[in-house]
Motif scaffolding. Structure first.
Motif, short mmCIF file in Angstrom:
data_model
loop_
_atom_site.label_atom_id
_atom_site.label_comp_id
_atom_site.label_asym_id
_atom_site.label_seq_id
_atom_site.Cartn_x
_atom_site.Cartn_y
_atom_site.Cartn_z
N THR A 111 -27.72 -20.08 4.21
CA THR A 111 -28.49 -20.01 5.46
C THR A 111 -28.00 -21.01 6.50
N ARG B 31 -22.12 -14.86 1.66
CA ARG B 31 -22.34 -14.87 3.12
C ARG B 31 -23.80 -14.67 3.48
N GLU B 32 -24.43 -13.76 2.77
CA GLU B 32 -25.82 -13.41 3.11
C GLU B 32 -26.83 -14.46 2.72
N THR B 33 -26.50 -15.29 1.73
CA THR B 33 -27.51 -16.20 1.20
C THR B 33 -27.32 -17.65 1.64
N ALA C 134 -25.86 -19.34 -3.80
CA ALA C 134 -26.05 -17.91 -3.58
C ALA C 134 -26.68 -17.26 -4.81
N ALA D 76 -19.72 -11.10 -0.05
CA ALA D 76 -20.85 -10.59 0.73
C ALA D 76 -22.14 -11.29 0.32
N ALA D 77 -22.36 -11.42 -0.98
CA ALA D 77 -23.58 -12.06 -1.46
C ALA D 77 -23.64 -13.52 -1.00
#
Lengths: 252, 252, 252
Positions: free
Chosen positions: A241, A237-239, A205, A234-235
């Motif tokens: 893939t 989770r978002e990164t 991440a 959050a970071a």
């Protein structure tokens, strides 16, 4: 474990690392030392790096985890690898083996195989290095990193996609990751496999976040350290893939 | 000395360092070497780093000041610490001792105590390290750095607040500071105490300036070097948030 | 060769370095290792750095070029310089000598002279270092770098202006350049003189590009790596401010 649980676990372990100021003793190669120490500091851990025979035992004793990285060996460092691995293994302290470039020199491969006797909790390496190791009887965690990270232990496996291609353009980024995994293992004793995956997700991440700011591999390395210091669920989770968790059994 | 005089002195000494291209020979740990050399270059000084027995004496001889930092010792480096300290002390060349992590290993503490025999002009360390040293009979300058820097010598003392919390998140930032103090001592022979305070104020100011630009510890380390290269009296005045000079006697 | 041909050649060689993932084995000083490895990675080359007697031969054997840099010697590294130079010379593998600070220690100068026996393809150094070397009978390329780079070999010479003053404020920037020249020589075997000039032009162009973004030597070093990773003929053409090619003879 799904990616939400993974991200929450990673955040939890990162908080524990920072709260406990986890000490990681790093026997690592000369080129990797600055980025390794800075990556550990960025997540709130405390690095030490001596390989000196007179004081090694004291540093390992007061550390929470150990990294043994086989790059740029010297006579002194070879002796330190074994002494520290014996000490960590004997005292139940988690330790990570990074068998750097065992595909380039026969003696390094021999050294790596000999160190497996002392049961590293995890091995972190690339696919080429992993292919050279004889892992019969190895019951620890194998983390093969690359565009996709593949983690395996006995019948369990997981895979993860995160990070950024520039990670391959920054010297010793993988070495720094190995040190970070040692920190995660120090605070994730109840489920080392999950802690390893969480460490890989965290580093990946940070790489993905850094890739968004970078104008090349120089600014990427700088942004990687910045991103490691601000990671949260959050970071992560978002990164991340792609994530698969194919564990047949979970930690007791 | 008030903060205005301190800032003017710091600027004056920085100009002398650059004009004379002051040479600092650094016996320092492996992880500290890049940031130490770059910090010296940023203020116009010239670093050298060899610990090799065959050439050490020539490098110390042609240097203006010496740093002895006890991190990541080797057999070779241990011998070099003593040889260089003897040489600097015998020739009246200023030298700084940085007793890194003497609170983590008994042998390091012994080495630090033994080196005090050769009368370092200054010791730069953190509070935990200072607490372990026996300083009876030490007449040099003791600079304990942290959120507040405390400088003492015999009956004299001073304190200083500058810098930024990220300084603790950059590996070897303190080691680099010790090298910078050696450069300040080389050009501040008439009042070493004041030169030490000026060196600390300069580094702290650069840290404060870097903190304004940084997005994390990676970009902070980069900005620290940038800031060291552009320091002047105004910047130092603005960023030193507290300064007390409790000297009972001043240099003759 | 004019500056247009030089820029096209440099771009062509950079592409070959990346396509072949040229391996450069670097025997280099401890402070130079991170920037050297990162500079090579930035242009698509693959660094290795071990000086260990047990494995050195294997690394040199599987490398495409060798760098021998004389900084921060140790007993082990001194032996490695000779062994690797003999091996490279004997197998026709290009190698570069960087005689760092031979003007500061007699033993280093002796070591450099002894290494000339093994016929380095190129020497990269500054003017002060070059002035101390006895180059009678040396038929390789001499690249003296500074505000103006001067390249000579037998009756041939060329000069080049590019780069930025901050290159002198970044520790080991010259050492990294020497490693880059080794990579250029690995892919420019048909005309080593032109390949050396192209390597210098490429590095100088990256320096000039970095200088436009930098706010000081810290951000300059970061931008230098970024710029090395994005070099092309246009960038090189635009940043090389002067170039003369006074070759009496060209490669066959």
């Amino acid at each position: 474990m799904d990616v939400f649980e993974l991200a929450d676990l990673a955040q939890d372990l990162l908080r524990r690392i920072e709260d406990r100021a986890v000490r990681v003793h790093c026997l690592t190669n000369s080129v990797a030392q600055p980025i390794t120490a800075n990556a550990l500091l960025a997540i709130g851990a405390v690095p030490s790096l001596t390989a000196d025979a007179e004081e090694l035992s004291e540093f390992v004793d007061s550390a929470d985890a150990l990294l043994v990285n086989l790059g740029t060996p010297t006579q002194e460092r070879r002796a330190a690898w074994v002494a520290a691995a014996v000490q960590a293994s004997g005292s139940g302290k988690p330790w990570v083996l990074d068998p750097v470039m065992v595909d380039r020199a026969a003696g390094r491969l021999d050294a790596a195989q000999a160190l497996l006797t002392f049961r590293p909790d995890a091995i972190r390496c690339n696919a080429g290095e992993a292919a050279r190791l004889s892992l019969d009887g190895f019951t620890g965690i194998l983390a093969r990193t690359g565009a996709e990270d593949r983690i395996s232990q006995n019948a369990n496996s997981a895979s993860l996609s995160a990070g950024h291609p520039y990670l391959a353009k920054v010297t010793a980024a993988g070495c720094a990751l190995s040190a970070i995994l040692a920190a995660f293992l120090a605070v994730g004793r109840d489920d080392p496999f999950a802690a390893t995956v969480a460490g890989l997700a965290s580093f990946g991440a940070a790489g993905a976040m850094a890739g968004k700011r970078a104008e090349g591999p120089g600014s990427f390395a700088v942004a990687l350290l910045d991103s490691l210091s601000t990671l949260d669920a959050a970071a992560i989770r978002e990164t991340v893939t792609a994530f698969t968790d194919d564990r047949k059994e979970t930690a007791q």
